[in-house]
Every structure is written in C-alpha cells, then in structure tokens.
Design a protein around this motif. Structure first.
Motif, PDB file in Angstrom:
ATOM      1  N   ASN A  87       0.782  -1.356   0.066  1.00 10.15           N
ATOM      2  CA  ASN A  87      -0.129  -0.142   0.070  1.00 10.15           C
ATOM      3  C   ASN A  87       0.806   1.203   0.544  1.00 10.15           C
ATOM      4  O   ASN A  87       0.875   2.192  -0.060  1.00 10.15           O
ATOM      5  CB  ASN A  87      -1.195   0.149   1.212  1.00 10.15           C
ATOM      6  N   ASP A  88       2.063   1.244  -0.028  1.00 14.54           N
ATOM      7  CA  ASP A  88       3.085   2.110   0.348  1.00 14.54           C
ATOM      8  C   ASP A  88       3.908   2.264  -0.916  1.00 14.54           C
ATOM      9  O   ASP A  88       4.612   1.479  -1.106  1.00 14.54           O
ATOM     10  CB  ASP A  88       3.856   2.368   1.673  1.00 14.54           C
ATOM     11  N   ALA A  89       3.741   3.355  -1.747  1.00 14.05           N
ATOM     12  CA  ALA A  89       4.688   3.567  -2.976  1.00 14.05           C
ATOM     13  C   ALA A  89       5.748   3.359  -2.626  1.00 14.05           C
ATOM     14  O   ALA A  89       6.830   3.340  -3.865  1.00 14.05           O
ATOM     15  CB  ALA A  89       4.214   4.705  -3.304  1.00 14.05           C
ATOM     16  N   VAL A  90       6.168   4.738  -2.014  1.00 12.71           N
ATOM     17  CA  VAL A  90       7.403   4.629  -1.876  1.00 12.71           C
ATOM     18  C   VAL A  90       8.439   2.818  -1.271  1.00 12.71           C
ATOM     19  O   VAL A  90       9.296   2.610  -1.984  1.00 12.71           O
ATOM     20  CB  VAL A  90       8.057   5.686  -0.604  1.00 12.71           C
ATOM     21  N   PHE A  91       7.899   2.142  -0.333  1.00 17.20           N
ATOM     22  CA  PHE A  91       8.274   1.406   0.508  1.00 17.20           C
ATOM     23  C   PHE A  91       8.452   0.102  -0.772  1.00 17.20           C
ATOM     24  O   PHE A  91       9.009  -1.029  -1.396  1.00 17.20           O
ATOM     25  CB  PHE A  91       7.936   0.356   1.764  1.00 17.20           C
ATOM     26  N   ARG A  92       7.113   0.319  -1.649  1.00 13.96           N
ATOM     27  CA  ARG A  92       7.556  -1.106  -2.587  1.00 13.96           C
ATOM     28  C   ARG A  92       8.387  -0.744  -3.652  1.00 13.96           C
ATOM     29  O   ARG A  92       8.732  -1.903  -4.317  1.00 13.96           O
ATOM     30  CB  ARG A  92       5.673  -0.402  -3.417  1.00 13.96           C
ATOM     31  N   SER A  93       8.674   0.570  -4.423  1.00  9.58           N
ATOM     32  CA  SER A  93       9.419   1.138  -5.161  1.00  9.58           C
ATOM     33  C   SER A  93      10.668   0.540  -4.717  1.00  9.58           C
ATOM     34  O   SER A  93      11.686   0.128  -5.648  1.00  9.58           O
ATOM     35  CB  SER A  93       9.436   2.686  -5.464  1.00  9.58           C
ATOM     36  N   VAL A  94      10.877   0.714  -3.579  1.00  6.44           N
ATOM     37  CA  VAL A  94      12.445   0.387  -2.657  1.00  6.44           C
ATOM     38  C   VAL A  94      12.433  -0.807  -2.988  1.00  6.44           C
ATOM     39  O   VAL A  94      13.554  -1.689  -3.730  1.00  6.44           O
ATOM     40  CB  VAL A  94      12.428   0.456  -0.865  1.00  6.44           C
ATOM     41  N   ARG A  95      11.909  -2.317  -2.785  1.00  8.76           N
ATOM     42  CA  ARG A  95      11.880  -2.933  -3.076  1.00  8.76           C
ATOM     43  C   ARG A  95      11.478  -3.709  -4.553  1.00  8.76           C
ATOM     44  O   ARG A  95      12.799  -4.900  -4.796  1.00  8.76           O
ATOM     45  CB  ARG A  95      10.475  -3.616  -2.084  1.00  8.76           C
ATOM     46  N   ARG A 112      13.407  11.318   5.499  1.00  9.90           N
ATOM     47  CA  ARG A 112      14.503  11.887   5.280  1.00  9.90           C
ATOM     48  C   ARG A 112      15.198  10.421   4.878  1.00  9.90           C
ATOM     49  O   ARG A 112      15.734  10.175   6.323  1.00  9.90           O
ATOM     50  CB  ARG A 112      16.016  12.482   6.201  1.00  9.90           C
ATOM     51  N   PHE A 113      15.732   9.520   3.545  1.00 11.78           N
ATOM     52  CA  PHE A 113      15.779   8.781   3.469  1.00 11.78           C
ATOM     53  C   PHE A 113      17.085   8.706   2.555  1.00 11.78           C
ATOM     54  O   PHE A 113      17.437   9.604   2.115  1.00 11.78           O
ATOM     55  CB  PHE A 113      15.383   8.175   1.996  1.00 11.78           C
ATOM     56  N   GLU A 114      18.389   7.662   3.418  1.00 14.84           N
ATOM     57  CA  GLU A 114      19.147   7.538   2.482  1.00 14.84           C
ATOM     58  C   GLU A 114      19.019   6.131   2.190  1.00 14.84           C
ATOM     59  O   GLU A 114      18.936   4.287   2.966  1.00 14.84           O
ATOM     60  CB  GLU A 114      20.438   7.312   3.645  1.00 14.84           C
ATOM     61  N   LEU A 115      19.388   5.598   0.661  1.00 19.86           N
ATOM     62  CA  LEU A 115      19.204   4.342  -0.176  1.00 19.86           C
ATOM     63  C   LEU A 115      20.201   4.229  -0.665  1.00 19.86           C
ATOM     64  O   LEU A 115      20.605   5.149  -1.203  1.00 19.86           O
ATOM     65  CB  LEU A 115      17.848   5.002  -1.233  1.00 19.86           C
ATOM     66  N   ARG A 116      20.478   2.749  -0.634  1.00 17.85           N
ATOM     67  CA  ARG A 116      21.820   2.261  -1.449  1.00 17.85           C
ATOM     68  C   ARG A 116      20.720   1.862  -2.784  1.00 17.85           C
ATOM     69  O   ARG A 116      20.348   0.109  -2.549  1.00 17.85           O
ATOM     70  CB  ARG A 116      22.756   2.138  -0.741  1.00 17.85           C
ATOM     71  N   PHE A 117      21.303   1.886  -4.058  1.00 21.42           N
ATOM     72  CA  PHE A 117      20.620   1.523  -5.276  1.00 21.42           C
ATOM     73  C   PHE A 117      21.984   0.415  -5.942  1.00 21.42           C
ATOM     74  O   PHE A 117      22.963   1.252  -5.553  1.00 21.42           O
ATOM     75  CB  PHE A 117      20.329   2.951  -6.148  1.00 21.42           C
ATOM     76  N   PRO A 118      21.174  -0.230  -6.357  1.00 22.51           N
ATOM     77  CA  PRO A 118      22.550  -0.744  -7.100  1.00 22.51           C
ATOM     78  C   PRO A 118      23.270  -0.103  -8.413  1.00 22.51           C
ATOM     79  O   PRO A 118      23.581  -1.066  -8.434  1.00 22.51           O
ATOM     80  CB  PRO A 118      22.041  -2.443  -7.392  1.00 22.51           C
ATOM     81  N   SER A 119      22.890   0.629  -8.694  1.00 24.88           N
ATOM     82  CA  SER A 119      22.748   1.546 -10.042  1.00 24.88           C
ATOM     83  C   SER A 119      21.902   2.072 -10.258  1.00 24.88           C
ATOM     84  O   SER A 119      21.242   2.988  -9.276  1.00 24.88           O
ATOM     85  CB  SER A 119      22.748   0.515 -11.576  1.00 24.88           C
ATOM     86  N   HIS A 120      22.855   3.384 -11.158  1.00 24.60           N
ATOM     87  CA  HIS A 120      21.796   4.738 -11.006  1.00 24.60           C
ATOM     88  C   HIS A 120      20.690   4.331 -11.886  1.00 24.60           C
ATOM     89  O   HIS A 120      19.570   4.990 -11.718  1.00 24.60           O
ATOM     90  CB  HIS A 120      22.999   5.794 -12.358  1.00 24.60           C
ATOM     91  N   GLU A 121      21.087   3.445 -12.790  1.00 24.22           N
ATOM     92  CA  GLU A 121      19.637   3.900 -13.752  1.00 24.22           C
ATOM     93  C   GLU A 121      18.748   2.373 -12.646  1.00 24.22           C
ATOM     94  O   GLU A 121      17.169   3.335 -12.660  1.00 24.22           O
ATOM     95  CB  GLU A 121      19.589   1.969 -14.249  1.00 24.22           C
ATOM     96  N   ALA A 122      19.426   2.287 -11.768  1.00 24.57           N
ATOM     97  CA  ALA A 122      17.910   1.642 -10.383  1.00 24.57           C
ATOM     98  C   ALA A 122      17.595   2.868  -9.434  1.00 24.57           C
ATOM     99  O   ALA A 122      16.184   2.554  -9.733  1.00 24.57           O
ATOM    100  CB  ALA A 122      18.721   0.409  -8.905  1.00 24.57           C
ATOM    101  N   MET A 123      18.236   3.881  -9.564  1.00 29.22           N
ATOM    102  CA  MET A 123      18.002   5.029  -8.799  1.00 29.22           C
ATOM    103  C   MET A 123      16.417   6.223  -9.153  1.00 29.22           C
ATOM    104  O   MET A 123      15.922   6.696  -9.147  1.00 29.22           O
ATOM    105  CB  MET A 123      19.204   6.274  -8.576  1.00 29.22           C
ATOM    106  N   SER A 124      17.201   6.063 -11.139  1.00 30.80           N
ATOM    107  CA  SER A 124      16.273   6.302 -11.908  1.00 30.80           C
ATOM    108  C   SER A 124      15.031   6.303 -12.113  1.00 30.80           C
ATOM    109  O   SER A 124      13.562   6.533 -11.801  1.00 30.80           O
ATOM    110  CB  SER A 124      16.677   6.722 -13.582  1.00 30.80           C
ATOM    111  N   THR A 125      14.809   4.746 -12.214  1.00 29.98           N
ATOM    112  CA  THR A 125      13.440   3.650 -11.838  1.00 29.98           C
ATOM    113  C   THR A 125      13.043   4.060 -10.986  1.00 29.98           C
ATOM    114  O   THR A 125      11.960   4.221 -10.784  1.00 29.98           O
ATOM    115  CB  THR A 125      13.918   1.633 -11.958  1.00 29.98           C
ATOM    116  N   PHE A 126      13.699   4.143  -9.500  1.00 29.51           N
ATOM    117  CA  PHE A 126      12.600   4.249  -8.475  1.00 29.51           C
ATOM    118  C   PHE A 126      12.056   5.217  -8.479  1.00 29.51           C
ATOM    119  O   PHE A 126      11.154   5.929  -7.848  1.00 29.51           O
ATOM    120  CB  PHE A 126      13.672   4.217  -6.934  1.00 29.51           C
TER     121      PHE A 126
END
Length: 217
Positions: A87-95, A112-126
């Motif tokens: 039900n949560d767009a942010v946490f669903r997208s993180v997963r 304020r979130f600190e998130l580690r993405f596997p790539s820049h592409e993953a961050m853009s998708t998020f």
C-alpha cells in the motif's frame, strides 16, 4: 556501480509517513523493516512526541495491525506493528528496484531517507515509479560509496558510530567478550534490542562502503 542517495519526502506523500503522525514536535527513526510475506514489521523509535495521540492515530489506520510498545526510555519509545508494504508507493518501489534502506528518519513534516541503489539506472527507475504514484521528493545528495566525500565515518550515522566505537572500546568484540549488549545499552540509554540492531546496521554500512565497494562494486 552502486550509488547512495539521500532524499527528503513530505510525510503526507507516502502511507507510512501519514500513519506515523508525530505532529511537529516528535521524531521517528526506523530501526529495521522485517518482511513477512506480503506484510512487513517495522521497528521504530519515537522521540519527544505525544505518545498517547501517536498510538491512537496509528491504531485507527486500517492497514495497521498489532501495534506493540516494545521498550521505553526517558523521552523515547520503541514500537512495532504489522503493515502492508504494497500500500506504500515509496517502500514498494524500494523493494522493486532492489534498493536498501540505510537510514530513515521522519518528523510531522517530512522524512529523510538514505538509500543504496544497485545502479544509477535503478535510482532513476525508483524516481519514475514514485512520480507515477504521485510521490515527489527532493534529492539532497547522491554519491558513490567509494567517494572521499562519504566522510570520515564511511557513511555511519552519529548514533551508529557511537555504538560501534563503544562496543570496540568496551571489548564487546574481544574473545572472550568483556561486556554484553545489556551493558552497552545502559551506557547508551537504549534497549538491548536497539543496541543489537544499531550494531548490525553499522556493520552492514561499513561493509557496504568499504569491502563491497573495493571488491569491484
């Protein structure tokens, strides 16, 4: 190559931010998020809030079940509850993009979130998925974990650094151990469980920003 992003999201833009309404005076710090099938069990500290009003607000939300007060200390309370990530767009997208939440702290206004993405592409998708769900956020900082700008603590928060330094100084990692997590908890003014979780997160972050990066991340 992985990338770490610090972002700020208005509390009203995502479900967990709306659920955990601590007004303007309180603060929420996510300790961990344990998945249980389609649901999740977040453990979080609430600081300097109207705890009675906070509990009433959370308990009224239909997506929450089993709100439990785990521990208390002075001006803070450790809570947990069952909640649906779907039900949560942010946490669903993180997963969905295989990102990792390194830190999450919220107030009545924003998180304020600190998130580690596997790539820049993953961050853009998020970002694209959040935008499609009507979630806007501000990017505060983006950096590579191996960048010198990561700071002298290799990305550790002040509380994580305090806990792991104390554990080393007190001999928690010695063989045999010279102290327990209960003793560390007494020194830090938090619960035994919170010490264990804080040390775990500190070790994960140190490993992420040193060994994993140098191994060709």
């Amino acid at each position: 190559m992985s990338v770490i992003a610090e972002i700020s999201i208005p509390a009203t833009e995502f479900e967990l931010g709306r659920i955990m309404d601590v007004s303007r005076s309180g603060t929420v710090e996510l300790e961990s998020l344990v998945p249980t099938g389609e649901r999740a069990v977040p453990f979080f500290w609430v600081y300097e809030a109207d705890f009675e009003a906070f509990e009433a607000t959370v308990a009224r939300d239909p997506s929450v079940s089993k709100l439990v007060q785990i521990d208390t200390y002075d001006d803070r309370v450790l809570y947990t509850f069952e909640w649906s990530v779907e039900n949560d767009a942010v946490f669903r997208s993180v997963r969905e993009v295989n990102a990792y939440i390194l830190n999450a702290t919220g107030t009545g206004d924003s998180w304020r979130f600190e998130l580690r993405f596997p790539s820049h592409e993953a961050m853009s998708t998020f970002r694209e998925r959040c935008r499609a769900d009507g979630v806007g956020f501000e990017v505060i900082r983006v950096y590579n974990p191996n960048d010198p700008d990561v700071g002298p603590w290799f990305g550790l928060t002040e509380r994580q650094r305090e806990a792991i330094v104390l554990a080393v100084e007190k001999g928690y990692y010695d063989i045999p151990r010279n102290c327990t997590t209960v003793e560390l908890a007494d020194c830090l003014g938090i619960s035994d469980q919170a010490v264990t979780e804080r040390l775990r997160r500190a070790i994960v972050r140190l490993t992420t920003n040193t060994i994993l990066t140098s191994a060709g991340d």
